[in-house]
Design a protein around this motif. Structure first.
Motif, mmCIF file in Angstrom:
data_model
loop_
_atom_site.group_PDB
_atom_site.id
_atom_site.type_symbol
_atom_site.label_atom_id
_atom_site.label_comp_id
_atom_site.label_asym_id
_atom_site.label_seq_id
_atom_site.Cartn_x
_atom_site.Cartn_y
_atom_site.Cartn_z
ATOM 1 N N LEU A 73 35.209 39.820 38.475
ATOM 2 C CA LEU A 73 33.803 40.198 38.499
ATOM 3 C C LEU A 73 33.712 41.659 38.100
ATOM 4 C CD1 LEU A 73 32.320 38.566 41.732
ATOM 5 C CD2 LEU A 73 32.005 37.833 39.374
ATOM 6 N N SER A 74 32.607 42.051 37.492
ATOM 7 C CA SER A 74 32.415 43.447 37.087
ATOM 8 C C SER A 74 31.189 44.021 37.776
ATOM 9 C CB SER A 74 32.268 43.557 35.565
ATOM 10 O OG SER A 74 33.447 43.154 34.911
ATOM 11 N N PRO A 75 31.336 44.495 39.016
ATOM 12 C CA PRO A 75 30.192 45.094 39.707
ATOM 13 C C PRO A 75 29.676 46.305 38.934
ATOM 14 C CG PRO A 75 32.048 44.779 41.198
ATOM 15 C CD PRO A 75 32.557 44.560 39.815
ATOM 16 N N ASP A 76 28.389 46.561 39.070
ATOM 17 C CA ASP A 76 27.829 47.736 38.408
ATOM 18 C C ASP A 76 28.393 49.024 39.013
ATOM 19 O OD1 ASP A 76 25.935 46.530 36.508
ATOM 20 O OD2 ASP A 76 25.042 45.702 38.330
ATOM 21 N N TRP A 77 28.726 48.986 40.314
ATOM 22 C CA TRP A 77 29.293 50.181 40.960
ATOM 23 C C TRP A 77 30.077 49.743 42.193
ATOM 24 C CZ3 TRP A 77 29.635 53.259 45.308
ATOM 25 C CH2 TRP A 77 29.943 54.610 45.103
ATOM 26 N N PHE A 78 31.238 50.350 42.405
ATOM 27 C CA PHE A 78 31.980 50.096 43.636
ATOM 28 C C PHE A 78 32.869 51.283 43.979
ATOM 29 C CE2 PHE A 78 34.703 48.263 40.314
ATOM 30 C CZ PHE A 78 35.978 48.697 40.649
ATOM 31 N N TYR A 79 33.213 51.359 45.261
ATOM 32 C CA TYR A 79 34.029 52.459 45.785
ATOM 33 C C TYR A 79 35.150 51.868 46.633
ATOM 34 C CZ TYR A 79 35.110 55.614 49.744
ATOM 35 O OH TYR A 79 35.727 56.317 50.757
ATOM 36 N N VAL A 80 36.374 52.309 46.331
ATOM 37 C CA VAL A 80 37.548 51.875 47.093
ATOM 38 C C VAL A 80 38.190 53.107 47.734
ATOM 39 C CG1 VAL A 80 39.664 50.511 47.064
ATOM 40 C CG2 VAL A 80 37.931 50.161 45.282
ATOM 41 N N PRO A 81 38.282 53.163 49.063
ATOM 42 C CA PRO A 81 38.912 54.318 49.714
ATOM 43 C C PRO A 81 40.427 54.201 49.748
ATOM 44 C CG PRO A 81 38.109 52.791 51.381
ATOM 45 C CD PRO A 81 37.725 52.210 50.035
ATOM 46 N N ASN A 82 41.078 55.356 49.755
ATOM 47 C CA ASN A 82 42.520 55.446 50.011
ATOM 48 C C ASN A 82 43.405 54.740 48.983
ATOM 49 O OD1 ASN A 82 41.917 56.865 52.469
ATOM 50 N ND2 ASN A 82 41.446 54.883 53.403
ATOM 51 N N VAL A 83 42.967 54.788 47.732
ATOM 52 C CA VAL A 83 43.812 54.331 46.628
ATOM 53 C C VAL A 83 43.774 55.409 45.545
ATOM 54 C CG1 VAL A 83 43.426 51.879 47.074
ATOM 55 C CG2 VAL A 83 41.954 53.083 45.450
ATOM 56 N N PRO A 84 44.826 55.548 44.752
ATOM 57 C CA PRO A 84 44.827 56.580 43.705
ATOM 58 C C PRO A 84 43.877 56.226 42.565
ATOM 59 C CG PRO A 84 46.799 55.237 43.540
ATOM 60 C CD PRO A 84 46.111 54.812 44.806
ATOM 61 N N PRO A 85 43.211 57.219 41.986
ATOM 62 C CA PRO A 85 42.301 56.952 40.869
ATOM 63 C C PRO A 85 43.037 56.599 39.581
ATOM 64 C CG PRO A 85 42.457 59.304 41.260
ATOM 65 C CD PRO A 85 43.215 58.642 42.369
ATOM 66 N N THR A 86 44.305 56.980 39.487
ATOM 67 C CA THR A 86 45.113 56.668 38.310
ATOM 68 C C THR A 86 46.394 55.960 38.753
ATOM 69 O OG1 THR A 86 46.251 58.811 38.383
ATOM 70 C CG2 THR A 86 44.250 58.680 37.044
ATOM 71 N N LEU A 87 46.995 55.248 37.811
ATOM 72 C CA LEU A 87 48.271 54.574 38.050
ATOM 73 C C LEU A 87 49.251 54.995 36.977
ATOM 74 C CD1 LEU A 87 47.016 50.969 38.935
ATOM 75 C CD2 LEU A 87 47.846 52.719 40.524
ATOM 76 N N GLU A 88 50.358 55.596 37.401
ATOM 77 C CA GLU A 88 51.386 56.086 36.472
ATOM 78 C C GLU A 88 50.786 57.007 35.416
ATOM 79 O OE1 GLU A 88 53.319 52.616 34.972
ATOM 80 O OE2 GLU A 88 54.375 52.209 36.851
ATOM 81 N N GLY A 89 49.850 57.851 35.869
ATOM 82 C CA GLY A 89 49.248 58.843 34.985
ATOM 83 C C GLY A 89 48.196 58.311 34.034
ATOM 84 N N LYS A 90 47.774 57.065 34.210
ATOM 85 C CA LYS A 90 46.781 56.466 33.328
ATOM 86 C C LYS A 90 45.576 56.002 34.136
ATOM 87 C CE LYS A 90 50.258 54.728 30.070
ATOM 88 N NZ LYS A 90 50.818 53.505 29.429
ATOM 89 N N MET A 91 44.375 56.144 33.537
ATOM 90 C CA MET A 91 43.181 55.637 34.187
ATOM 91 C C MET A 91 43.263 54.121 34.290
ATOM 92 S SD MET A 91 41.235 58.114 35.129
ATOM 93 C CE MET A 91 39.778 57.156 35.563
ATOM 94 N N ARG A 92 42.743 53.606 35.381
ATOM 95 C CA ARG A 92 42.747 52.160 35.575
ATOM 96 C C ARG A 92 41.877 51.470 34.516
ATOM 97 N NH1 ARG A 92 44.077 50.703 40.915
ATOM 98 N NH2 ARG A 92 44.357 52.473 42.329
ATOM 99 N N ARG A 93 42.356 50.396 33.976
ATOM 100 C CA ARG A 93 41.549 49.563 33.075
ATOM 101 C C ARG A 93 40.681 48.602 33.879
ATOM 102 N NH1 ARG A 93 43.761 48.638 27.773
ATOM 103 N NH2 ARG A 93 43.239 46.437 28.011
#
Length: 249
Positions: A73-93
């Motif tokens: 699903l592709s929510p218009d907006w969501f927030y996840v606490p306590n996880v890194p914004p990037t993975l292995e130096g790359k933005m999440r796809r």
């Protein structure tokens, strides 16, 4: 034939990050920016280590399907606490639940149609699974908000005992999101050159959370008021304060 012991579930780099659909209306993009920009100082206080993720019209993979996008699903907006914004130096796809095991704290959908898609409780056993069912029963998102600009309203659900209970607004007409220490509600005003009933955040005391541009404007007005007060003082009084009168011209 691949055995179960060697099978590896795909991650965000191996899954589609778009289904090729257009954004449904021109208000969705500025609305996402508005709530992201204004909540940022709060999230920085909640997460001084920077460990949080915000998704804007981004995919959440909740089950593995063929084709893969059927399980997202592709929510218009969501927030996840306590996880890194990037993975292995790359933005999440995308956000892949079977790799993270942390559900979003809040998901917000912006209604473009009649709202039936956002309130669809159809379970998998009855065909095409509904969004409401996925957020409630599969992903188990603690807070689910449905924002309808045409009706000038937002509907907020809280997951209690594995079932969504609709929240009642407080005395300010807002909906407290207690883990974040903020309230969600409707604000009528100008943003991005449009006057609309925008979805916005307030703090727990009922103060509107401002965007960076709005905060800069407030500071500018404060400085202008200070300068105007200083201009009423005599050169001797300014000198006593260590201020050169020429600086106020």
């Amino acid at each position: 034939m691949t055995s179960l012991s060697t099978f590896t579930l795909p991650d965000h780099t191996q899954l589609p990050d778009s289904d090729g659909k257009f954004v449904k209306n021109l208000q969705e993009h500025p609305q996402s920016i508005l709530i992201t920009d204004s909540i940022k100082p709060v999230l920085e206080q909640l997460h001084p280590d920077g460990q949080y993720c915000i998704g804007q019209d981004s995919g959440i993979y909740w089950r593995l399907t063929d084709p893969p996008e059927k399980g997202a699903l592709s929510p218009d907006w969501f927030y996840v606490p306590n996880v890194p914004p990037t993975l292995e130096g790359k933005m999440r796809r995308s956000y892949v639940l079977w790799k993270e095991y942390v559900a979003p704290l809040i998901v917000i959908e912006f209604v473009s149609g009649d709202g039936s898609e956002e309130r669809d409780k159809t379970p998998p056993s009855q065909g095409e699974v509904g969004k409401f069912w996925v957020y409630e029963q599969a992903i188990r998102v603690p807070y689910y908000a449905i924002y309808e600009v045409l009706k000038e309203q937002v509907e907020v659900y809280h997951l209690i005992d594995n079932t969504y209970q609709i929240l009642q607004p407080n005395e300010r007409g807002h909906y407290p999101i207690k883990p974040m220490g903020v309230e969600l509600g409707i604000w009528q005003g100008w943003y991005q050159n449009a006057e609309l009933p925008w979805l916005r955040w307030w703090d727990a005391q009922g103060n509107l959370l401002l965007t960076g541009e709005e905060r800069a404007e407030v500071e500018r007005h404060k400085r202008e008021r200070i300068v105007e007060k200083l201009r009423t003082l005599s050169p001797e009084q300014l000198n006593a304060l260590g201020i050169d009168a020429q600086m106020l011209d």
